[in-house]
Scaffold this active site. Structure first.
Site, PDB file in Angstrom:
ATOM      1  N   ASP A  33       0.769  -1.232   0.001  1.00 38.29           N
ATOM      2  CA  ASP A  33       0.145   0.200  -0.004  1.00 38.29           C
ATOM      3  C   ASP A  33       0.799   1.203  -0.071  1.00 38.29           C
ATOM      4  O   ASP A  33       1.962   1.148   0.265  1.00 38.29           O
ATOM      5  CB  ASP A  33      -0.668   0.001   1.297  1.00 38.29           C
ATOM      6  CG  ASP A  33      -2.043  -0.733   1.282  1.00 38.29           C
ATOM      7  OD1 ASP A  33      -2.023  -1.828   0.500  1.00 38.29           O
ATOM      8  OD2 ASP A  33      -2.829  -0.855   2.285  1.00 38.29           O
ATOM      9  N   HIS A 178       3.691  -2.410   3.043  1.00 36.18           N
ATOM     10  CA  HIS A 178       3.746  -1.005   2.535  1.00 36.18           C
ATOM     11  C   HIS A 178       4.968  -0.682   1.609  1.00 36.18           C
ATOM     12  O   HIS A 178       5.971  -1.244   2.010  1.00 36.18           O
ATOM     13  CB  HIS A 178       3.605  -0.115   3.651  1.00 36.18           C
ATOM     14  CG  HIS A 178       2.250   0.079   4.178  1.00 36.18           C
ATOM     15  ND1 HIS A 178       2.276  -1.128   5.218  1.00 36.18           N
ATOM     16  CD2 HIS A 178       1.075   0.613   4.257  1.00 36.18           C
ATOM     17  CE1 HIS A 178       0.958  -0.847   5.664  1.00 36.18           C
ATOM     18  NE2 HIS A 178       0.350   0.239   5.254  1.00 36.18           N
TER      19      HIS A 178
HETATM   20 ZN    ZN Z   1      -2.271   3.346   3.520  1.00 33.47          ZN
END
Ligand code: ZN
Length: 223
Positions: A33, A178
């Protein structure tokens, strides 16, 4: 009689080996992400290319506009691209018009960068409301959460990200990572190598969810 017992033991030994040979499929989806994010995303794409595995990237519109070439590479390398809002504002308190605007700008950024029309959406912080889900449905998007939270974005927690993945790994799980910090590249590399050793195969989120996840449905893992 002894010969029969010997034969029986042999058959039992062979049967005990069979389940391993025909082990149930273990599929898992790696997701990243908040990107794309320059060198960190590039290193993750290099890792995925080296290991020949697909992943899913939930991207933010403003980051896409900053790094369109990385979106092109994601698409060319066969990764799945999903939306993660335009500028990472929490969307669970937004009204319908604001939500529609956010989806439109994010969809436009991705399609201009790489010509892909995403089918998946992950709300920032995993925070969603009924209005958000119904708006996602209108945009023909499935809402994708996760089942393994690595906390790799958190410098105080990411020392345990790898063990979180390895302890919770199971068929059908969605791993949240991430492409923000360099440490995530090392965590991802170690996780991929270890999970491969344990017999896991990697797939995109849509593949994990049967190829055609339902728009407006919230998923945490494969059913
Ligand atoms: Zn996020």
């Amino acid at each position: 009689m002894r010969r029969w017992i010997g034969l029986l033991l042999c058959v039992c030994m062979l049967l005990s080996l069979l389940p391993r040979a025909q082990a149930a499929q273990k599929r898992i989806a790696l997701t990243f992400d908040d990107g794309p994010n320059g060198k960190v995303t590039e290193r993750i794409l290099d890792l995925l290319e080296r290991e020949k595995i697909p992943a899913t990237f939930f991207v933010c519109g403003e980051q896409v506009e900053r790094y369109p070439a990385l979106l092109q590479r994601m698409a060319q390398d066969g990764h799945e691209i999903g939306l993660h809002s335009y500028c990472h504002c929490y969307m669970d308190t937004m009204e319908q018009a604001e939500l529609a605007d956010d989806f439109a700008s994010c969809l436009c950024a991705v399609s201009e960068a790489c010509g892909v029309r995403p089918k998946l959406f992950r709300p920032p912080g995993g925070r969603y409301s009924e209005t958000l889900v119904s708006c996602a449905k209108q945009e023909k998007l499935s809402v994708i959460l996760w089942s393994i939270d690595t906390l790799d974005w958190n410098r105080r927690e990411n020392g345990r990200s790898l063990s979180r993945i390895l302890q919770q790994a199971d068929d059908g799980q969605i791993i949240l990572m991430h492409d923000l910090l360099k440490t995530s590249c090392e965590i991802a590399e170690n996780a991929v190598l270890q999970l491969k050793k344990e017999g896991y195969t990697f797939c995109t989120v849509s593949e994990l969810l049967g190829g055609n996840p339902e728009a407006g449905r919230v998923y945490f893992a494969a059913a």
